[in-house]
Design a protein around this motif. Structure first.
Motif, mmCIF file in Angstrom:
data_model
loop_
_atom_site.group_PDB
_atom_site.id
_atom_site.type_symbol
_atom_site.label_atom_id
_atom_site.label_comp_id
_atom_site.label_asym_id
_atom_site.label_seq_id
_atom_site.Cartn_x
_atom_site.Cartn_y
_atom_site.Cartn_z
ATOM 1 N N UNK A 98 -5.061 0.113 -2.887
ATOM 2 C CA UNK A 98 -5.287 1.294 -2.757
ATOM 3 C C UNK A 98 -5.144 1.594 -1.181
ATOM 4 N N UNK A 99 -5.519 2.759 -0.918
ATOM 5 C CA UNK A 99 -5.637 3.287 0.510
ATOM 6 C C UNK A 99 -6.707 2.748 1.302
ATOM 7 N N UNK A 100 -7.290 1.618 1.437
ATOM 8 C CA UNK A 100 -8.430 1.159 1.998
ATOM 9 C C UNK A 100 -8.007 0.052 2.859
ATOM 10 N N UNK A 101 -8.741 -0.349 3.845
ATOM 11 C CA UNK A 101 -8.534 -1.289 4.992
ATOM 12 C C UNK A 101 -9.144 -2.523 4.210
ATOM 13 N N UNK A 102 -7.996 -3.633 4.147
ATOM 14 C CA UNK A 102 -8.228 -4.910 3.448
ATOM 15 C C UNK A 102 -8.319 -6.018 4.477
ATOM 16 N N UNK A 110 1.009 -1.365 0.138
ATOM 17 C CA UNK A 110 0.094 0.060 0.077
ATOM 18 C C UNK A 110 1.015 1.239 0.111
ATOM 19 N N UNK A 111 1.556 1.509 -1.058
ATOM 20 C CA UNK A 111 2.498 2.554 -1.217
ATOM 21 C C UNK A 111 2.085 4.009 -0.728
ATOM 22 N N UNK A 112 0.719 4.263 -0.828
ATOM 23 C CA UNK A 112 0.342 5.583 -0.793
ATOM 24 C C UNK A 112 0.582 5.879 0.714
#
Ligand code: 5GP
Ligand code: MG
Length: 184
Positions: A153-157, A135-137
């Motif tokens: 993406x910048x979301x909790x997985x 999650x490089x962002x």
């Protein structure tokens, strides 16, 4: 979809079981080529690595050894506290060993920056960082994976080993949790 009372908490699927299987096999092949003459030591970061590690080492088919370390920077939340704690230390000497770190997800980089320094202080000959997800962002530390499965993406997985408050690790795919599940 197959039987599960967890699917209802998932907003969307990012990577299916089939996609994960194919990617992990390709990662295993890459590691084989790189380490065939090195008897590497896989060091899995508990608890999140447990499913990925099990599949990766079987995909790799390398003469190698396995070890685990427990690290924690989360307090049951969805954000890293930044302070990394060893919850289970290495059980063996790693002096002069070629280490393959196996992590579930590289997010802020706090965990792996800490671990890399720690392994070097214990005398590792080399450190190769393998992460299923990147999650490089959200990176705070200058650290990159040598091999990453998928970018997210910048979301909790959750799923395939990744938890929310210790649940959802046994979801077989990787999905985004519905925000209402963790904002309750
Ligand atoms: P970092 O120290 O790089 O911020 O975070 C690494 C650890 O945070 C991972 O090993 C993982 O346990 C946890 N983490 C970071 N992002 C996520 C995410 O989206 N979902 C889950 N379940 N855990 C995450
Ligand atoms: Mg983890």
């Amino acid at each position: 979809m197959a039987k599960s009372n967890m699917d209802q908490d998932i907003l969307k699927v990012l990577y299916t079981e089939e996609e994960i299987k194919a990617r992990v096999q390709a990662m295993g092949d890459e590691l084989y080529d790189k380490f065939a003459d090195k008897n590497p030591l896989f060091v899995g970061v508990l608890n999140g690595c447990f499913i990925f590690m099990a599949d990766l080492v079987r995909a790799t088919q390398l003469k190698s050894e396995l070890e685990f370390i427990g690290l924690s920077s989360y307090n049951n939340g969805v954000k890293s506290s930044g302070v990394v704690q060893i919850t289970r230390d290495l059980q063996r000497d790693i002096t002069n060993r070629h280490i393959i770190v196996v992590e579930d997800i590289l997010d802020s980089g706090n965990t792996l920056a800490f671990l890399k320094k720690y392994l070097l202080s214990k005398g590792a000959a080399s450190i190769t960082i393998v992460t299923l997800l990147d999650k490089p962002s959200r990176r705070e530390k200058a650290i990159t994976a040598d091999l990453a499965g998928f970018e997210v993406p910048d979301e909790f997985v959750v799923g395939y080993g990744l938890d929310y408050a210790q649940q959802y690790r046994n979801v077989p795919y990787i999905g985004v949790l519905k925000p209402e599940v963790y904002s309750k």
